[in-house]
Design a protein around this motif. Structure first.
Motif, PDB file in Angstrom:
ATOM      1  N   ILE A  29     -53.435  41.665  62.319  1.00 17.08           N
ATOM      2  CA  ILE A  29     -52.224  41.039  62.862  1.00 17.08           C
ATOM      3  C   ILE A  29     -51.399  40.392  61.752  1.00 17.08           C
ATOM      4  O   ILE A  29     -50.168  40.481  61.743  1.00 17.08           O
ATOM      5  N   ASP A  32     -50.207  43.757  59.412  1.00 18.36           N
ATOM      6  CA  ASP A  32     -49.475  44.865  60.033  1.00 18.36           C
ATOM      7  C   ASP A  32     -49.218  44.630  61.513  1.00 18.36           C
ATOM      8  O   ASP A  32     -49.533  45.463  62.351  1.00 18.36           O
ATOM      9  N   ARG A  33     -48.616  43.532  61.847  1.00 16.61           N
ATOM     10  CA  ARG A  33     -48.373  43.196  63.258  1.00 16.61           C
ATOM     11  C   ARG A  33     -47.598  44.295  63.982  1.00 16.61           C
ATOM     12  O   ARG A  33     -47.870  44.614  65.136  1.00 16.61           O
ATOM     13  N   ASP A  34     -46.635  44.912  63.313  1.00 14.64           N
ATOM     14  CA  ASP A  34     -45.813  45.943  63.952  1.00 14.64           C
ATOM     15  C   ASP A  34     -46.588  47.222  64.235  1.00 14.64           C
ATOM     16  O   ASP A  34     -46.149  48.045  65.036  1.00 14.64           O
ATOM     17  N   ASP A  35     -47.731  47.408  63.582  1.00 12.20           N
ATOM     18  CA  ASP A  35     -48.515  48.624  63.772  1.00 12.20           C
ATOM     19  C   ASP A  35     -49.436  48.544  64.989  1.00 12.20           C
ATOM     20  O   ASP A  35     -49.974  49.551  65.427  1.00 12.20           O
ATOM     21  N   LYS A  37     -50.058  48.462  68.711  1.00 13.21           N
ATOM     22  CA  LYS A  37     -49.361  48.800  69.959  1.00 13.21           C
ATOM     23  C   LYS A  37     -49.889  47.954  71.112  1.00 13.21           C
ATOM     24  O   LYS A  37     -49.128  47.435  71.928  1.00 13.21           O
ATOM     25  N   SER A  38     -51.232  47.831  71.204  1.00 12.95           N
ATOM     26  CA  SER A  38     -51.831  46.994  72.243  1.00 12.95           C
ATOM     27  C   SER A  38     -53.210  46.544  71.785  1.00 12.95           C
ATOM     28  O   SER A  38     -53.809  47.133  70.889  1.00 12.95           O
ATOM     29  N   THR A  59     -49.955  52.130  66.451  1.00 10.36           N
ATOM     30  CA  THR A  59     -48.826  53.030  66.661  1.00 10.36           C
ATOM     31  C   THR A  59     -48.977  54.305  65.848  1.00 10.36           C
ATOM     32  O   THR A  59     -48.346  55.307  66.152  1.00 10.36           O
ATOM     33  N   SER A  60     -49.803  54.276  64.801  1.00  7.30           N
ATOM     34  CA  SER A  60     -50.000  55.468  63.977  1.00  7.30           C
ATOM     35  C   SER A  60     -51.465  55.605  63.587  1.00  7.30           C
ATOM     36  O   SER A  60     -52.228  54.651  63.660  1.00  7.30           O
TER      37      SER A  60
END
Length: 69
Positions: A29, A32-35, A37-38, A59-60
């Motif tokens: 977190i 890479d918080r943006d990575d 997704k859930s 996300t990837s």
């Protein structure tokens, strides 16, 4: 053919899902918080060691390097 000259590292493609400890989750977190997704907290079973885990969906896909023995 592999030679036996030192350590050999292999990279493995990890799908967009991981099961991590609370400490690893915090590190992910922070970096890479943006990575993420859930995320879902999975509590420990009664009588088991530890404090549970987090199942996260990214996300990837990512690569992880492991020592090949």
């Amino acid at each position: 053919m592999r030679s036996n000259r030192g350590n050999i590292f292999d990279a493995y493609l990890i799908s967009g899902r991981k099961s991590v400890s609370a400490e690893e989750y915090i590190d992910i977190i922070r970096s890479d918080r943006d990575d993420v997704k859930s995320a879902k907290f999975v509590p420990p079973k009664i009588g088991s060691e530890g404090f549970g885990r987090f199942d996260i969906e990214l996300t990837s896909s990512t690569y992880e390097v492991c020592l090949d023995r």
